[in-house]
Enzyme design. Structure first.
Site, mmCIF file in Angstrom:
data_model
loop_
_atom_site.group_PDB
_atom_site.id
_atom_site.type_symbol
_atom_site.label_atom_id
_atom_site.label_comp_id
_atom_site.label_asym_id
_atom_site.label_seq_id
_atom_site.Cartn_x
_atom_site.Cartn_y
_atom_site.Cartn_z
ATOM 1 N N HIS A 130 28.858 36.654 46.368
ATOM 2 C CA HIS A 130 29.718 37.636 45.683
ATOM 3 C C HIS A 130 30.190 38.656 46.715
ATOM 4 O O HIS A 130 29.518 39.651 46.979
ATOM 5 C CB HIS A 130 28.921 38.304 44.550
ATOM 6 C CG HIS A 130 29.725 39.240 43.700
ATOM 7 N ND1 HIS A 130 29.418 39.506 42.389
ATOM 8 C CD2 HIS A 130 30.827 39.985 43.962
ATOM 9 C CE1 HIS A 130 30.275 40.370 41.890
ATOM 10 N NE2 HIS A 130 31.146 40.696 42.837
ATOM 11 N N HIS A 142 33.625 37.896 36.743
ATOM 12 C CA HIS A 142 32.903 39.165 36.642
ATOM 13 C C HIS A 142 32.728 39.466 35.147
ATOM 14 O O HIS A 142 33.707 39.424 34.388
ATOM 15 C CB HIS A 142 33.711 40.305 37.263
ATOM 16 C CG HIS A 142 33.699 40.343 38.762
ATOM 17 N ND1 HIS A 142 34.054 39.270 39.532
ATOM 18 C CD2 HIS A 142 33.364 41.336 39.629
ATOM 19 C CE1 HIS A 142 33.940 39.603 40.818
ATOM 20 N NE2 HIS A 142 33.525 40.855 40.899
ATOM 21 N N GLU A 201 29.403 43.917 34.061
ATOM 22 C CA GLU A 201 29.198 44.900 35.143
ATOM 23 C C GLU A 201 29.255 46.279 34.478
ATOM 24 O O GLU A 201 28.274 46.987 34.416
ATOM 25 C CB GLU A 201 30.286 44.731 36.215
ATOM 26 C CG GLU A 201 30.217 45.752 37.354
ATOM 27 C CD GLU A 201 31.403 45.649 38.334
ATOM 28 O OE1 GLU A 201 32.418 45.016 37.995
ATOM 29 O OE2 GLU A 201 31.301 46.235 39.443
HETATM 30 N N1 ADE Z 1 37.078 43.844 42.796
HETATM 31 C C1 ADE Z 1 36.415 44.175 43.906
HETATM 32 N N2 ADE Z 1 35.177 44.580 43.604
HETATM 33 C C2 ADE Z 1 35.044 44.501 42.260
HETATM 34 C C3 ADE Z 1 34.004 44.764 41.346
HETATM 35 N N3 ADE Z 1 32.810 45.216 41.733
HETATM 36 N N4 ADE Z 1 34.242 44.583 40.032
HETATM 37 C C4 ADE Z 1 35.425 44.152 39.620
HETATM 38 N N5 ADE Z 1 36.435 43.876 40.437
HETATM 39 C C5 ADE Z 1 36.255 44.043 41.754
HETATM 40 ZN ZN ZN Z 2 32.792 41.898 42.650
#
Ligand code: ADE
Ligand code: ZN
Length: 350
Positions: free
Chosen positions: A31, A211, A214
């Site tokens: 990642h 993603h 998060e």
């Molecule tokens: N693009 C770059 N880093 C990211 C992240 N942590 N979450 C979502 N998009 C991203």
């Molecule tokens: Zn990311």
């Protein structure tokens, strides 16, 4: 020496040994946004080389701007930084600098993300971006023995039509790209928006990741699995909001590519001591440690391992398990996986 001093010196030695152990541990990164490896020094060098004006006067001023309150506050600065990337050589230099860091950190395999739309929207052709990245990855294989894969991400704040257009642009370069991903602003842009694009991408032979969880809700993890049919979840740390999901992730060994320093910088967790990655590891989930956007979040792979170990005190076997998990979760052949496991075993035995 007094007893206390003796104890202190033993402690310092222990610390030094564990730093060395972590530094030399073979690592696999899954990642990593290549645009997120743009260090302020390179940002200024490329701005000068390409005649781009930056809204900062110095590298210190750039670094001072890296105080983020959430994901969006970071993304605004990150997309602005990418404006200095114009030519194939810029993408080569960016990728090469990251691979030199991989070499220092004993990263033996890396699967990197790039965001085509961040560049094509500014008039930089898709092939300029991919050719620069591929050339650096090929050189790193020859010079450092680092193997790699490329995953192209769709920006979720843009529309479905733009994602379809990007997928079309990628088809002539299919042999260089192992998978498709989904990144950028999670809140307000659920997986459902890209269900049809991912369906086409999978039909074309790309593996899918996204993603999810998060900053966004647990439903984004469920929908990434069910609607996008992903093979890994990027981040996914919000899974703890749903006990049933945690159990099913452990049972299925669905990988979560977790980014500890990123999560602290973007305030997903207040402190590293509160991070759930070690808890998830001990519950049997296939969690991995990654650096996400290391130039913005204060550290590459070794720094991320050190930060987790510093607050959670892991055994050597647990530290190695992160690499084993990443090998299991990687998009390479069984034979290549075995070669990486052998390298890890040799390190642990040595
Ligand atoms: N693009 C770059 N880093 C990211 C992240 N942590 N979450 C979502 N998009 C991203
Ligand atoms: Zn990311």
């Amino acid at each position: 020496m007094t007893e206390i001093l003796q104890e202190k010196s033993v402690c310092l030695q222990d610390k030094e040994t564990s730093v060395n152990f972590i530094q030399q541990l073979p690592k696999v990164e899954l990642h990593l946004h290549i645009e997120g490896t743009l260090e302020p020094e390179m940002m200024f060098a490329l701005a000068e080389r390409n005649g781009v004006t930056l809204p900062y006067n110095s590298e210190e001023e750039v670094r001072a701007a890296y105080q983020f309150s959430n994901l969006q506050s970071f993304l605004d600065i990150y997309y602005q930084g990418a404006n200095v990337l114009l030519h194939e050589q810029d993408f080569y230099d960016l990728t090469w600098a990251y691979l030199e860091r991989c070499h220092q950190d004993n990263v033996i395999h890396t699967e990197i993300f790039f965001d085509p739309q961040t560049h094509t929207e500014r008039g930089v052709p898709f092939e300029v971006v991919i050719n620069g990245i591929v050339r650096a990855l090929d050189d790193a294989k020859d010079k450092f023995g680092i193997s790699s894969g490329i995953i192209m991400c769709f920006l979720r704040h843009l529309d479905e039509a733009s994602a379809f257009e990007t997928l079309d642009q990628a088809l002539p370069f299919k042999h260089h790209i192992v998978g498709v991903g989904l990144d950028s602003s999670e809140l307000g842009h659920p997986p459902e928006k890209f269900r049809r694009v991912f369906e086409k991408a999978r039909q074309e032979g790309f593996i899918a990741v996204a993603h999810a969880g998060e900053e966004g809700p647990v439903s984004n993890i469920y929908d990434s699995l069910e609607l996008l049919k992903v093979s890994r979840i990027d981040h996914g740390v919000r899974c703890v909001d749903d006990e049933e999901l945690v159990t099913s992730l452990a049972q299925s060994r669905m990988p979560l590519t977790v980014c500890p320093l990123s999560n602290i910088k973007l305030k997903v967790f207040d402190k590293m001591a509160q991070h759930n990655i070690v808890d998830l590891l001990r519950k049997g989930l296939c969690v991995t440690i990654n650096s996400d956007d290391p130039a913005y979040f204060g550290g590459y792979m070794t720094d991320n391992f050190l930060a987790v170990d510093h607050c959670h005190h892991l055994s050597r076997e647990e530290l190695a398990q992160f690499t084993l998990n990443a090998i299991e979760a990687s998009f390479i052949s069984e034979e290549q996986k075995q070669q990486l496991v052998d390298r890890l075993d040799a390190y642990m035995a040595g």
